[in-house]
Design a protein around this motif. Sequence first.
Motif, PDB file in Angstrom:
ATOM      1  N   ASN A  68     -15.750  -5.724 -12.035  1.00  0.00           N
ATOM      2  CA  ASN A  68     -16.708  -4.778 -12.438  1.00  0.00           C
ATOM      3  C   ASN A  68     -16.534  -3.496 -11.683  1.00  0.00           C
ATOM      4  N   LYS A  69     -15.242  -2.915 -11.219  1.00  0.00           N
ATOM      5  CA  LYS A  69     -15.094  -1.755 -10.532  1.00  0.00           C
ATOM      6  C   LYS A  69     -13.843  -1.169 -10.875  1.00  0.00           C
ATOM      7  N   HIS A  70     -13.696   0.139 -10.755  1.00  0.00           N
ATOM      8  CA  HIS A  70     -12.484   0.733 -10.933  1.00  0.00           C
ATOM      9  C   HIS A  70     -11.312   0.523  -9.713  1.00  0.00           C
ATOM     10  N   VAL A  71      -9.940   0.597  -9.979  1.00  0.00           N
ATOM     11  CA  VAL A  71      -9.106   0.270  -8.915  1.00  0.00           C
ATOM     12  C   VAL A  71      -8.798   1.804  -8.281  1.00  0.00           C
ATOM     13  N   ASP A  72      -7.576   1.784  -7.417  1.00  0.00           N
ATOM     14  CA  ASP A  72      -7.080   2.967  -6.862  1.00  0.00           C
ATOM     15  C   ASP A  72      -8.107   3.293  -5.898  1.00  0.00           C
ATOM     16  N   ASN A  73      -8.147   2.648  -4.651  1.00  0.00           N
ATOM     17  CA  ASN A  73      -9.327   2.785  -3.757  1.00  0.00           C
ATOM     18  C   ASN A  73      -8.816   3.624  -2.468  1.00  0.00           C
ATOM     19  N   HIS A  74      -9.762   4.427  -1.964  1.00  0.00           N
ATOM     20  CA  HIS A  74      -9.250   5.447  -1.128  1.00  0.00           C
ATOM     21  C   HIS A  74     -10.061   5.329   0.261  1.00  0.00           C
ATOM     22  N   TYR A  75     -11.316   4.881   0.199  1.00  0.00           N
ATOM     23  CA  TYR A  75     -12.191   4.951   1.293  1.00  0.00           C
ATOM     24  C   TYR A  75     -13.294   3.760   1.429  1.00  0.00           C
ATOM     25  N   LEU A  76     -13.385   3.086   2.684  1.00  0.00           N
ATOM     26  CA  LEU A  76     -14.336   1.919   2.671  1.00  0.00           C
ATOM     27  C   LEU A  76     -15.372   2.463   3.836  1.00  0.00           C
ATOM     28  N   TRP A  77     -16.579   2.268   3.579  1.00  0.00           N
ATOM     29  CA  TRP A  77     -17.554   2.243   4.513  1.00  0.00           C
ATOM     30  C   TRP A  77     -18.203   0.865   4.522  1.00  0.00           C
ATOM     31  N   ILE A  78     -18.105   0.227   5.942  1.00  0.00           N
ATOM     32  CA  ILE A  78     -18.486  -0.924   6.410  1.00  0.00           C
ATOM     33  C   ILE A  78     -19.958  -0.963   7.205  1.00  0.00           C
ATOM     34  N   ASP A  79     -20.915  -1.620   6.624  1.00  0.00           N
ATOM     35  CA  ASP A  79     -22.178  -1.471   7.322  1.00  0.00           C
ATOM     36  C   ASP A  79     -22.153  -2.039   8.760  1.00  0.00           C
ATOM     37  N   MET A 113      -6.550   0.354   2.153  1.00  0.00           N
ATOM     38  CA  MET A 113      -7.040   0.963   0.767  1.00  0.00           C
ATOM     39  C   MET A 113      -5.531   0.966  -0.064  1.00  0.00           C
ATOM     40  N   THR A 114      -5.595   0.667  -1.209  1.00  0.00           N
ATOM     41  CA  THR A 114      -4.361   0.832  -2.153  1.00  0.00           C
ATOM     42  C   THR A 114      -4.999   0.550  -3.582  1.00  0.00           C
ATOM     43  N   ALA A 168       0.773  -1.335   0.061  1.00  0.00           N
ATOM     44  CA  ALA A 168      -0.101  -0.100   0.008  1.00  0.00           C
ATOM     45  C   ALA A 168       1.000   1.311  -0.055  1.00  0.00           C
ATOM     46  N   GLN A 169       0.919   2.029  -0.890  1.00  0.00           N
ATOM     47  CA  GLN A 169       2.044   3.171  -1.266  1.00  0.00           C
ATOM     48  C   GLN A 169       1.285   4.178  -0.491  1.00  0.00           C
ATOM     49  N   ALA A 170       2.031   4.620   0.653  1.00  0.00           N
ATOM     50  CA  ALA A 170       1.735   5.459   1.507  1.00  0.00           C
ATOM     51  C   ALA A 170       1.657   6.877   1.080  1.00  0.00           C
ATOM     52  N   MET A 171       2.259   7.249  -0.131  1.00  0.00           N
ATOM     53  CA  MET A 171       2.037   8.499  -0.589  1.00  0.00           C
ATOM     54  C   MET A 171       0.716   8.941  -0.979  1.00  0.00           C
ATOM     55  N   TYR A 172      -0.186   7.778  -1.609  1.00  0.00           N
ATOM     56  CA  TYR A 172      -1.076   8.098  -2.025  1.00  0.00           C
ATOM     57  C   TYR A 172      -2.412   7.530  -1.698  1.00  0.00           C
ATOM     58  N   TYR A 173      -2.329   6.449  -0.787  1.00  0.00           N
ATOM     59  CA  TYR A 173      -3.326   5.595  -0.371  1.00  0.00           C
ATOM     60  C   TYR A 173      -3.279   5.697   1.317  1.00  0.00           C
TER      61      TYR A 173
END
Length: 264
Positions: free
Chosen positions: A237-248, A216-217, A195-200
């Motif tokens: 079926n989704k884009h990469v480069d992920n930044h935030y996750l909401w968990i129900d 996230m990465t 997980a590249q710390a510069m961007y994620y």
Amino acid sequence: WVGSGEANNQRSVGYGDGLYKSDDAGRTWRNVGLKTSEHIGRIVVDPRDSNVVFAAAYGPLWSSGGERGLYKTTDGGVTWTKELEVSEHTGVSDVAIDPRHPDVMLAVAHQRRRHTWTLIHGGPESGLHKSVDGGKTWRRVRTGLPTGDVGRIVIAFSDARAGLVYAKVETAENTAIYVSQDAGESWERRGNVQAQAMYYKNIHPDPKDADRLYVMTVQTQSSDDGGRTFRDLGERNKHVDNHYLWIDPDNTDHLLEGCDGGLY
């Protein structure tokens, strides 16, 4: 509350003009200060008093100075005081409140600067700080963490187990997950994570399973053994480069993920 300015450190980072607040559920907004912080790393609200808010001010990426450090308001953003200051080169990139003991807090200092063809992404001023009196006083935590210079650290308390904190820690050699069982007092190194710390930036503990962690990465990394090993979460079926996750919190198999391609 919204903190403006992208809290990452790539070449094309966007800067902001401080903090914004809405009193009508997001219909209208007003600026409430820290205009020269340029990048807000995190905002946390004291669960006992919504007028008490902490803002991690990262400071300018391409220059020194500006409003950088950990700031606190007790009057809903009318006035701000600096609770933690490191230097004109090092801001506070992250802050977290223990959900069970709100006077216990962790804050991350990150020494970083960009110039043309240059990225400084760590140094002796980077590190983890702890307060046990609601942010009045702070001390640096070192037990179990890397002994040399560190880069960016990201922290998250677990809702599933008292005292459990996860951290993503960057060094010159790698980025690894560290775990604390005593609210950030001491740490144990777990496994490496790509997980590249510069961007994620963000990490997300599962609110019910204390051993499940999402990092996230480019392709989100998921661990089911407390950060010792990781697997791809899946990008079908989704884009990469992920930044935030909401968990129900009621159904932790239900996830919403924000990435460079939008919301999935």
